[in-house]
Design a protein around this motif. Structure first.
Motif, PDB file in Angstrom:
ATOM      1  N   ALA A 184       0.861  -1.191   0.000  1.00 42.54           N
ATOM      2  CA  ALA A 184       0.000   0.000   0.000  1.00 42.54           C
ATOM      3  C   ALA A 184       0.891   1.234   0.000  1.00 42.54           C
ATOM      4  N   CYS A 185       0.286   2.395  -0.079  1.00 43.20           N
ATOM      5  CA  CYS A 185       1.031   3.658  -0.017  1.00 43.20           C
ATOM      6  C   CYS A 185       0.464   4.547   1.095  1.00 43.20           C
ATOM      7  N   GLY A 186       1.304   5.420   1.613  1.00 45.99           N
ATOM      8  CA  GLY A 186       0.864   6.467   2.540  1.00 45.99           C
ATOM      9  C   GLY A 186       0.130   5.918   3.746  1.00 45.99           C
ATOM     10  N   SER A 187      -1.026   6.515   4.030  1.00 44.61           N
ATOM     11  CA  SER A 187      -1.785   6.097   5.210  1.00 44.61           C
ATOM     12  C   SER A 187      -2.229   4.641   5.114  1.00 44.61           C
ATOM     13  N   ALA A 188      -2.513   4.189   3.898  1.00 46.41           N
ATOM     14  CA  ALA A 188      -2.928   2.790   3.738  1.00 46.41           C
ATOM     15  C   ALA A 188      -1.769   1.868   4.121  1.00 46.41           C
ATOM     16  N   TRP A 189      -0.545   2.323   3.840  1.00 45.69           N
ATOM     17  CA  TRP A 189       0.642   1.561   4.264  1.00 45.69           C
ATOM     18  C   TRP A 189       0.723   1.561   5.806  1.00 45.69           C
TER      19      TRP A 189
ATOM     20  N   ILE B  15      -3.990  -2.657   0.080  1.00 48.97           N
ATOM     21  CA  ILE B  15      -4.880  -1.710   0.772  1.00 48.97           C
ATOM     22  C   ILE B  15      -4.902  -0.384   0.023  1.00 48.97           C
ATOM     23  N   SER B  16      -6.095   0.097  -0.295  1.00 51.72           N
ATOM     24  CA  SER B  16      -6.196   1.383  -0.992  1.00 51.72           C
ATOM     25  C   SER B  16      -7.593   1.976  -0.831  1.00 51.72           C
ATOM     26  N   GLN B  17      -7.650   3.194  -0.359  1.00 47.15           N
ATOM     27  CA  GLN B  17      -8.939   3.885  -0.263  1.00 47.15           C
ATOM     28  C   GLN B  17      -9.529   4.081  -1.647  1.00 47.15           C
ATOM     29  N   SER B  18      -8.737   4.702  -2.534  1.00 48.64           N
ATOM     30  CA  SER B  18      -9.260   5.067  -3.856  1.00 48.64           C
ATOM     31  C   SER B  18      -9.389   3.870  -4.783  1.00 48.64           C
ATOM     32  N   GLY B  19      -8.520   2.877  -4.558  1.00 53.73           N
ATOM     33  CA  GLY B  19      -8.499   1.732  -5.481  1.00 53.73           C
ATOM     34  C   GLY B  19      -7.857   2.067  -6.815  1.00 53.73           C
ATOM     35  N   GLU B  20      -7.234   3.244  -6.913  1.00 52.84           N
ATOM     36  CA  GLU B  20      -6.653   3.668  -8.193  1.00 52.84           C
ATOM     37  C   GLU B  20      -5.186   4.051  -8.063  1.00 52.84           C
ATOM     38  N   THR B  21      -4.599   3.949  -6.878  1.00 51.23           N
ATOM     39  CA  THR B  21      -3.216   4.398  -6.698  1.00 51.23           C
ATOM     40  C   THR B  21      -2.288   3.604  -7.620  1.00 51.23           C
ATOM     41  N   ALA B  22      -1.552   4.328  -8.468  1.00 52.29           N
ATOM     42  CA  ALA B  22      -0.805   3.676  -9.550  1.00 52.29           C
ATOM     43  C   ALA B  22       0.206   2.658  -9.033  1.00 52.29           C
TER      44      ALA B  22
ATOM     45  N   ALA C 288     -11.711  15.081   1.446  1.00 52.80           N
ATOM     46  CA  ALA C 288     -10.505  15.763   1.955  1.00 52.80           C
ATOM     47  C   ALA C 288      -9.294  14.972   1.488  1.00 52.80           C
ATOM     48  N   VAL C 289      -8.244  15.675   1.123  1.00 51.93           N
ATOM     49  CA  VAL C 289      -7.056  14.977   0.627  1.00 51.93           C
ATOM     50  C   VAL C 289      -6.455  14.082   1.721  1.00 51.93           C
ATOM     51  N   ALA C 290      -6.427  14.577   2.959  1.00 48.31           N
ATOM     52  CA  ALA C 290      -5.878  13.757   4.052  1.00 48.31           C
ATOM     53  C   ALA C 290      -6.932  12.733   4.478  1.00 48.31           C
ATOM     54  N   THR C 291      -6.551  11.488   4.438  1.00 43.15           N
ATOM     55  CA  THR C 291      -7.528  10.449   4.769  1.00 43.15           C
ATOM     56  C   THR C 291      -7.747  10.351   6.279  1.00 43.15           C
ATOM     57  N   THR C 292      -8.961  10.075   6.662  1.00 38.33           N
ATOM     58  CA  THR C 292      -9.283   9.865   8.092  1.00 38.33           C
ATOM     59  C   THR C 292     -10.158   8.614   8.202  1.00 38.33           C
TER      60      THR C 292
ATOM     61  N   SER D 102       1.873  11.375  12.543  1.00 33.98           N
ATOM     62  CA  SER D 102       2.884  12.310  12.043  1.00 33.98           C
ATOM     63  C   SER D 102       2.548  12.759  10.621  1.00 33.98           C
ATOM     64  N   LEU D 103       2.087  11.808   9.808  1.00 29.87           N
ATOM     65  CA  LEU D 103       1.726  12.174   8.428  1.00 29.87           C
ATOM     66  C   LEU D 103       0.570  13.174   8.421  1.00 29.87           C
ATOM     67  N   LYS D 104      -0.419  12.956   9.312  1.00 30.26           N
ATOM     68  CA  LYS D 104      -1.561  13.884   9.353  1.00 30.26           C
ATOM     69  C   LYS D 104      -1.070  15.295   9.624  1.00 30.26           C
ATOM     70  N   LEU D 105      -0.176  15.408  10.632  1.00 31.88           N
ATOM     71  CA  LEU D 105       0.308  16.735  11.010  1.00 31.88           C
ATOM     72  C   LEU D 105       1.102  17.365   9.857  1.00 31.88           C
ATOM     73  N   LYS D 106       2.003  16.587   9.283  1.00 31.20           N
ATOM     74  CA  LYS D 106       2.850  17.111   8.196  1.00 31.20           C
ATOM     75  C   LYS D 106       2.024  17.597   7.021  1.00 31.20           C
ATOM     76  N   GLU D 107       1.132  16.721   6.544  1.00 29.90           N
ATOM     77  CA  GLU D 107       0.524  17.007   5.242  1.00 29.90           C
ATOM     78  C   GLU D 107      -0.442  18.180   5.265  1.00 29.90           C
ATOM     79  N   ILE D 108      -1.109  18.408   6.402  1.00 28.08           N
ATOM     80  CA  ILE D 108      -2.081  19.515   6.362  1.00 28.08           C
ATOM     81  C   ILE D 108      -1.592  20.786   7.041  1.00 28.08           C
TER      82      ILE D 108
HETATM   83  C1  F6R Z   1      -2.653  10.667   3.501  1.00 27.61           C
HETATM   84  C2  F6R Z   1      -3.239  10.011   2.344  1.00 27.61           C
HETATM   85  C3  F6R Z   1      -2.328   9.274   1.435  1.00 27.61           C
HETATM   86  C4  F6R Z   1      -3.012   8.008   0.901  1.00 27.61           C
HETATM   87  C5  F6R Z   1      -2.136   7.341  -0.162  1.00 27.61           C
HETATM   88  C6  F6R Z   1      -2.741   6.061  -0.670  1.00 27.61           C
HETATM   89  O1  F6R Z   1      -3.631  11.290   4.272  1.00 27.61           O
HETATM   90  O2  F6R Z   1      -4.409  10.089   2.100  1.00 27.61           O
HETATM   91  O3  F6R Z   1      -1.110   8.963   2.041  1.00 27.61           O
HETATM   92  O4  F6R Z   1      -3.238   7.139   1.965  1.00 27.61           O
HETATM   93  O5  F6R Z   1      -1.952   8.224  -1.229  1.00 27.61           O
HETATM   94  O6  F6R Z   1      -3.990   6.297  -1.240  1.00 27.61           O
HETATM   95  P1  F6R Z   1      -5.025   5.143  -1.481  1.00 27.61           P
HETATM   96  O7  F6R Z   1      -5.439   4.627  -0.144  1.00 27.61           O
HETATM   97  O8  F6R Z   1      -6.139   5.774  -2.232  1.00 27.61           O
HETATM   98  O9  F6R Z   1      -4.311   4.078  -2.265  1.00 27.61           O
END
Ligand code: F6R
Length: 610
Positions: A299-304, A346-353, A397-401, A485-491
């Motif tokens: 996964a990437c980012g928060s999903a990771w 793991i991916s919220q969007s299901g589209e992360t390249a 919102a760009v930052a995932t919660t 930490s990512l939440k604080l940094k990114e927003i």
């Molecule tokens: C941080 C955030 C990103 C996503 C990452 C993966 O708040 O939203 O780090 O978690 O870009 O995105 P998805 O889950 O859509 O694959």
């Protein structure tokens, strides 16, 4: 990452395009543009900056009324944000205009070839190459020309194209970038995501890679790359337009934070049936689970970060070794796969390249894919062997919660399901964990309300001018520290570092000085004493310590400057609670610093480029 809209119908196109772009702005907001086609001419307006700049420019330069158009909101990859680099891009004779989401990988080679043939380029983008190539190959037939173009371009793309010779046609195609076709009455649409369609229609087609769509006012035709027609199933949006509205909140992020109890309820409760975890429709059998030798999580980012929590929980309950990888690293490190392995994606969007590419790599190696995805019908969901959806609803919102916390809840359920299939869960343990799971939405609600009582906002105002934070924890608390930490940094654009509390003294503690804010997450009962020692170590060097701990751990107050209490829970599920005060803290710090909470600088939701 970049939002595309296109309209063909009876209404004036510009307001439809602008409304669509508004709802897609979370995908990119450094520049935007629209093109319309009327009386055999294409008219374009583009502006650097967020949509308000395009709106202002459209007031000055009113476009002629048209019922066909395309629009784009950009997250820059090739070429800085500027008017000229904004989409739509035109061919040199102005015959076509085109919007693009993705990256054309062989654009330099194509550019050189086209320059030799006399083409000149206005912008630094990869997209303009496609517009120029389209015009160069144009033979009067839109679909035929696009098929020829697609033989030459490599990379990821969702394209929307209009042509001045065909004011009754809107052309589109996708490969590795999302694109939907909205089906209306005497009007049809293309869009990168559902919110852009909701005011007009709830019926849509999901496009597969390499499907070409020709939209007319009164019909939609779909073709494969050889020009053969394709029949598609019509999908229906089940959620209400209001979920994509702020509903009185200043920012989507706070709305989505407060939606977490409901999102968790929807994700968890249908899956606990008669005292069992029930994943309806998943093909993983008990035998497969029992024979698993290793699990990869990518996964990437928060999903990771969710995956890192998942590793602790899965290993603890199932005793199956788990490796967690950042998808962009995994795909290029020549990972070793073996028999009887599973890859959890793991991916919220299901589209992360990168995540999609990692999935494909594991699948190609014969590994079964189980994905945890929020967006129904997204590429990752479609390419997985099994999908468990998080029913969080759209996250704007760009930052995932809510995306992150629902992912955690699914990981807990997977761990329990696997542990049971392996015969590793005693009855009373299972009962206790299921009770905890059922309580998750309610307890989340309690924490959120307590966090919103004013004390965290006051703390945020007190600390919002600091430029460095450390967030420490051990075990699952360390995983939660990474997400915090990512939440604080990114927003808020404050530098913060998540550190394994026991590791600080191996170098990083040299950065602690008088007043350095250190947030200590202290919820793991077996590690609490050690964490308290780590707090003392930083206190001794002047740190200002805010501890997040469970109710009842009153001794933590003796060593910390501030304490935020969360309810008692099993150690395995605490990440779900301790991230909540941090979401709210990051939010208030960002507001206090005057940041655009929903659209942080340099970011975009749904990262569809590498
Ligand atoms: C941080 C955030 C990103 C996503 C990452 C993966 O708040 O939203 O780090 O978690 O870009 O995105 P998805 O889950 O859509 O694959």
């Amino acid at each position: 990452m970049c939002g595309i809209v296109g309209y063909i119908g009876m209404q004036p196109a510009v307001p439809v395009l602008m409304a669509g772009l508004k709802s897609l702005e979370y995908r990119g907001y450094d520049s935007a543009g629209v093109s319309v086609c009327v009386s055999d001419e294409i008219y374009t307006v583009k502006a650097k900056g967020d949509l308000s700049h395009l709106e202002a420019k459209l007031k000055e330069t009113a476009l002629p009324e048209a019922t066909l158009g395309i629009g784009h909101t950009r997250w820059a990859t090739h070429g800085a944000p500027s008017d000229v680099n904004s989409h739509p891009h035109m061919g040199r004779k102005g015959i076509v205009a085109l919007v693009h989401n993705g990256i054309i990988e062989n654009y330099l080679e194509l550019k050189a070839e086209l320059m030799e043939k006399g083409c000149t380029f206005q912008s630094e983008t990869d997209t303009e190459i496609v517009a120029q190539l389209f015009e160069y190959l144009y033979d009067g037939d839109m679909v035929g020309t696009l098929r020829k173009v697609l033989q030459r371009v490599h990379g990821a793309y969702a394209l929307g194209i209009i042509c001045k010779d065909h004011p009754d046609q809107l052309l589109a195609v996708r490969k590795d970038s999302p694109l939907l076709v909205g089906l209306g009455k005497e009007e049809n649409f293309i869009a990168s995501d559902i919110p852009a369609l909701l005011s007009y229609t709830r019926d849509y087609y999901l496009l597969n890679d390499n499907e070409i769509v020709l939209l007319k006012r009164d019909g939609v035709s779909i073709f494969d790359l050889d020009g053969n027609p394709i029949e598609k199933e019509v999908f229906h949006v089940s959620w209400d337009a209001s979920v994509a509205e702020k509903e009185g909140y200043d920012y989507f992020m706070m709305k989505e934070i407060m939606e977490q109890p409901r999102a968790l309820q929807k994700t968890i409760s249908p899956r606990i049936l008669e005292g069992n975890i029930n994943f309806e429709g998943i093909g993983l059998t008990e035998e497969m689970i029992a024979s698993l030798r290793r699990i990869h999580i990518v996964a990437c980012g928060s999903a990771w970060h969710a995956g890192i929590v998942g590793r602790y929980v899965l290993e603890k309950l199932t005793r199956i070794p788990v490796e967690v990888d950042i998808a962009s690293e995994f795909r290029y490190r020549d990972p070793i796969f073996g028999e009887n392995e599973l890859c959890i994606v793991i991916s919220q969007s299901g589209e992360t390249a990168d995540t999609l590419a990692a999935l494909r790599l594991a699948k190609q190696a014969g590994v079964r894919i189980l994905s945890i995805v929020n967006v129904v019908g997204s590429s990752i969901a479609r390419e997985s062997d099994d999908v468990i959806y998080t029913w969080a609803g759209p996250e704007i919102a760009v930052a995932t919660t809510k995306g992150y916390t629902t992912q955690l809840s699914v990981l807990y359920m997977i761990a329990l399901y696997f542990a049971k299939a392996k015969g590793l869960l005693r009855q009373e343990e299972e009962k206790m964990y299921l009770e905890e799971l059922k309580l998750l939405p309610e307890k989340t609600s309690q924490v959120l309300h307590a966090c919103n009582s004013g004390s965290i906002e006051a703390l945020a105002k007190q600390l919002c001018k600091r430029e460095d934070f450390f967030i420490i924890g051990r075990g699952i608390d360390y995983a939660a520290a990474m997400e915090s930490s990512l939440k604080l940094k990114e927003i808020s654009y404050i530098h913060s570092e998540a550190y394994a509390a026991g590791e600080l003294k191996h170098g990083t503690i040299s950065l602690i000085e008088e007043g350095t804010p250190v947030i200590a997450i202290a919820t793991q009962s077996t590690l609490l004493e050690k964490l308290v020692s780590n707090i003392k170590e930083v206190k001794a060097r002047g740190a200002y310590v805010i501890a997040i701990t469970e109710e009842g751990n009153s001794f933590v107050a003796d060593v910390a400057d501030e304490v935020i209490y969360i309810p008692k829970a099993t150690d395995l599920f605490t990440a779900s609670y301790n991230v909540l005060p941090m979401q709210i803290f990051a939010y208030h710090v960002a507001v206090a610093r005057g940041c655009n909470v929903d659209k942080p600088r340099n970011l975009a939701k749904s990262v569809t480029v590498e």
